[in-house]
Motif scaffolding. Structure first.
Motif, mmCIF file in Angstrom:
data_model
loop_
_atom_site.group_PDB
_atom_site.id
_atom_site.type_symbol
_atom_site.label_atom_id
_atom_site.label_comp_id
_atom_site.label_asym_id
_atom_site.label_seq_id
_atom_site.Cartn_x
_atom_site.Cartn_y
_atom_site.Cartn_z
ATOM 1 N N GLU A 182 3.178 17.711 12.862
ATOM 2 C CA GLU A 182 3.022 16.299 12.508
ATOM 3 C C GLU A 182 1.863 16.117 11.534
ATOM 4 O OE1 GLU A 182 2.869 11.895 14.631
ATOM 5 O OE2 GLU A 182 2.292 13.666 15.778
ATOM 6 N N GLY A 183 0.784 16.882 11.755
ATOM 7 C CA GLY A 183 -0.341 16.795 10.836
ATOM 8 C C GLY A 183 0.038 17.233 9.436
ATOM 9 N N LEU A 184 0.837 18.268 9.334
ATOM 10 C CA LEU A 184 1.273 18.732 8.016
ATOM 11 C C LEU A 184 2.226 17.728 7.372
ATOM 12 C CD1 LEU A 184 1.193 20.974 5.918
ATOM 13 C CD2 LEU A 184 3.146 22.025 7.067
ATOM 14 N N TYR A 185 3.084 17.130 8.198
ATOM 15 C CA TYR A 185 3.997 16.101 7.670
ATOM 16 C C TYR A 185 3.196 14.961 7.037
ATOM 17 C CZ TYR A 185 7.405 12.304 7.520
ATOM 18 O OH TYR A 185 8.207 11.270 7.099
ATOM 19 N N GLY A 186 2.123 14.535 7.703
ATOM 20 C CA GLY A 186 1.298 13.450 7.166
ATOM 21 C C GLY A 186 0.680 13.822 5.831
ATOM 22 N N ARG A 187 0.215 15.046 5.698
ATOM 23 C CA ARG A 187 -0.361 15.499 4.429
ATOM 24 C C ARG A 187 0.699 15.561 3.340
ATOM 25 N NH1 ARG A 187 -2.620 21.113 5.491
ATOM 26 N NH2 ARG A 187 -3.276 20.935 3.314
ATOM 27 N N ALA A 188 1.916 15.982 3.703
ATOM 28 C CA ALA A 188 2.998 16.055 2.726
ATOM 29 C C ALA A 188 3.424 14.665 2.274
ATOM 30 C CB ALA A 188 4.185 16.804 3.328
ATOM 31 N N ALA A 189 3.539 13.734 3.232
ATOM 32 C CA ALA A 189 3.956 12.371 2.896
ATOM 33 C C ALA A 189 2.951 11.690 1.981
ATOM 34 C CB ALA A 189 4.156 11.561 4.176
ATOM 35 N N ALA A 190 1.680 12.049 2.101
ATOM 36 C CA ALA A 190 0.630 11.450 1.271
ATOM 37 C C ALA A 190 0.764 11.843 -0.197
ATOM 38 C CB ALA A 190 -0.744 11.852 1.796
ATOM 39 N N LEU A 191 1.610 12.831 -0.480
ATOM 40 C CA LEU A 191 1.796 13.272 -1.858
ATOM 41 C C LEU A 191 2.793 12.410 -2.629
ATOM 42 C CD1 LEU A 191 1.938 17.141 -1.306
ATOM 43 C CD2 LEU A 191 0.042 15.810 -2.237
ATOM 44 N N GLU A 192 3.452 11.469 -1.951
ATOM 45 C CA GLU A 192 4.375 10.572 -2.661
ATOM 46 C C GLU A 192 3.600 9.840 -3.759
ATOM 47 O OE1 GLU A 192 7.995 8.576 -0.770
ATOM 48 O OE2 GLU A 192 6.547 8.662 0.882
ATOM 49 N N GLY A 193 4.189 9.854 -4.960
ATOM 50 C CA GLY A 193 3.521 9.240 -6.090
ATOM 51 C C GLY A 193 2.633 10.207 -6.838
ATOM 52 N N ALA A 194 2.490 11.440 -6.325
ATOM 53 C CA ALA A 194 1.654 12.445 -6.977
ATOM 54 C C ALA A 194 2.480 13.689 -7.266
ATOM 55 C CB ALA A 194 0.459 12.787 -6.099
ATOM 56 N N GLY A 195 3.600 13.491 -7.938
ATOM 57 C CA GLY A 195 4.482 14.595 -8.267
ATOM 58 C C GLY A 195 5.720 14.671 -7.400
ATOM 59 N N TRP A 196 5.792 13.796 -6.400
ATOM 60 C CA TRP A 196 6.975 13.767 -5.524
ATOM 61 C C TRP A 196 8.181 13.302 -6.345
ATOM 62 C CZ3 TRP A 196 6.864 14.263 0.049
ATOM 63 C CH2 TRP A 196 8.067 13.954 0.681
ATOM 64 N N PRO A 197 9.282 14.055 -6.408
ATOM 65 C CA PRO A 197 10.450 13.659 -7.199
ATOM 66 C C PRO A 197 11.042 12.330 -6.729
ATOM 67 C CG PRO A 197 10.592 15.967 -6.582
ATOM 68 C CD PRO A 197 9.454 15.391 -5.793
ATOM 69 N N GLU A 198 11.322 11.439 -7.674
ATOM 70 C CA GLU A 198 11.874 10.130 -7.317
ATOM 71 C C GLU A 198 13.224 10.246 -6.642
ATOM 72 O OE1 GLU A 198 11.998 7.579 -10.675
ATOM 73 O OE2 GLU A 198 9.813 7.564 -10.989
ATOM 74 N N ALA A 199 13.967 11.287 -6.948
ATOM 75 C CA ALA A 199 15.315 11.436 -6.396
ATOM 76 C C ALA A 199 15.313 11.894 -4.939
ATOM 77 C CB ALA A 199 16.117 12.423 -7.236
ATOM 78 N N LEU A 200 14.136 12.265 -4.416
ATOM 79 C CA LEU A 200 14.086 12.734 -3.031
ATOM 80 C C LEU A 200 13.683 11.603 -2.102
ATOM 81 C CD1 LEU A 200 14.325 15.696 -1.636
ATOM 82 C CD2 LEU A 200 11.969 15.194 -1.011
ATOM 83 N N GLU A 201 14.556 11.275 -1.162
ATOM 84 C CA GLU A 201 14.289 10.231 -0.163
ATOM 85 C C GLU A 201 13.505 10.831 1.001
ATOM 86 O OE1 GLU A 201 16.824 7.814 3.285
ATOM 87 O OE2 GLU A 201 17.877 8.908 1.687
ATOM 88 N N ARG A 202 12.340 10.255 1.290
ATOM 89 C CA ARG A 202 11.554 10.776 2.419
ATOM 90 C C ARG A 202 12.176 10.343 3.728
ATOM 91 N NH1 ARG A 202 6.825 9.201 5.238
ATOM 92 N NH2 ARG A 202 6.356 7.510 3.774
ATOM 93 N N LEU A 203 12.230 11.261 4.680
ATOM 94 C CA LEU A 203 12.780 10.995 6.005
ATOM 95 C C LEU A 203 11.646 10.861 7.016
ATOM 96 C CD1 LEU A 203 15.721 13.574 5.962
ATOM 97 C CD2 LEU A 203 15.871 11.096 5.666
ATOM 98 N N PRO A 204 11.841 10.063 8.081
ATOM 99 C CA PRO A 204 10.777 9.865 9.077
ATOM 100 C C PRO A 204 10.496 11.138 9.868
ATOM 101 C CG PRO A 204 12.816 8.866 9.829
ATOM 102 C CD PRO A 204 13.052 9.272 8.405
ATOM 103 N N PHE A 205 9.262 11.247 10.354
ATOM 104 C CA PHE A 205 8.889 12.410 11.159
ATOM 105 C C PHE A 205 9.602 12.386 12.499
ATOM 106 C CE2 PHE A 205 6.289 14.283 14.519
ATOM 107 C CZ PHE A 205 6.187 15.587 14.061
#
Length: 295
Positions: A182-205
């Motif tokens: 869960e901690g790693l998921y939070g760090r990954a989600a924080a990258l949205e807007g910083a190179g995260w591809p627009e075509a990728l839909e983030r899914l809930p943890f």
């Protein structure tokens, strides 16, 4: 079971299934669903030979090393990989893919992608004790997200399988397992807007725990691991757990022995006494001996 070759262990519906194909390449394959607590045994015959590629027999029936986790000669391995998602040769793949975070033990987390249609089968095949989806989208967007996490968070996309196996005997409880991913998921989600591809839909943890599915709870520590099969050698015991490609077999003389079913592919097998024990080379867990792949 004469005339059949094992094609590997799969996890299509949350239970371990061994696949089989005719040794001569004719006819349809079959599958054997494995149940914890069941005794079984088999004997390897002849020599180990190449499985071929993409459902076709190896044209020369090339011999392959007994200790390798791949059962293909160099040419068949090249042909098989050329059509895989990992080879990045199918940029216009129209299917939807998912990005996942997988946990195998303390401090052992990786990022990867899998076809959405496969659901969580790929995670079980890798032996992921806990995982969470991160996002979904086209192949190239999923691949770019995987690369982003590798570079920005230092998360690998591959872990040597021997490390995963060694971690299973000392797993923390389910709360601790979920907390790390869960901690790693939070760090990954924080990258949205910083190179995260627009075509990728983030899914809930959502932490999915496979310890029960694998039968690891209460199975007991593994003492030895099979390093190779040999002609005439027998593998037999009572199945107490399974994870990724591994079967954990309780034996009378050697305790719990781990069999990496990737070592079984390419051999002709026949049935043997389920209580015959092991007459193939084994070493203590962590003792090496297998040409381990990154899985």
């Amino acid at each position: 079971m004469s005339g059949w070759r094992c094609t590997g262990l799969r996890w299509p519906h949350g239970e371990p299934v061994l696949g089989w194909a005719r040794s001569d390449g004719s006819g349809r394959g079959r599958a054997s669903v494995l149940a914890y607590g069941k005794e079984f045994g088999f004997r390897a015959e002849g020599v180990r030979t190449c499985l071929g590629a993409r459902g076709n027999l190896c044209p020369v029936g090339a011999p392959v090393p007994a200790r390798g986790t791949g059962a293909r000669c160099a040419e068949c391995a090249r042909l098989d990989r050329a059509h895989s998602v990992a080879a990045d040769t199918i940029a216009d793949d129209p299917r939807t893919y998912r990005v996942y975070l997988a946990w195998f033990g303390p401090g052992m987390v990786k990022v990867g992608i899998t076809g959405e249609a496969r659901e969580a089968a790929r995670l079980r095949e890798q032996g992921a004790v806990v995982f969470s989806w991160l996002g979904r989208g086209p192949l190239m967007a999923a691949r770019r997200t995987e690369e982003l996490l590798r570079s920005a968070l230092g998360v690998p996309d591959r872990i040597p399988y021997a490390r995963k196996r060694a971690a299973r005997d000392a797993l923390p409880g389910p709360v601790e397992r979920a907390a790390e991913i869960e901690g790693l998921y939070g760090r990954a989600a924080a990258l949205e807007g910083a190179g995260w591809p627009e075509a990728l839909e983030r899914l809930p943890f959502e932490a999915v725990d496979h310890a029960g599915v694998f039968g690891l709870d209460g199975a007991g520590p593994a003492a030895r691991v099979v390093t190779e099969l040999v002609g005439g050698g027998v593998v037999a015991g009572r199945l107490v757990a399974a994870a990724g490609p591994d079967l954990h077999l309780e034996t009378a003389d050697d305790g719990i022995v781990v069999l990496d079913t990737r070592l079984v592919t390419g051999w002709d097998l026949v049935g043997a006494d389920a209580r015959a024990g092991m007459s193939v080379p084994v070493v203590a867990v962590g003792g090496g001996g297998v040409q381990d792949g990154l899985f």
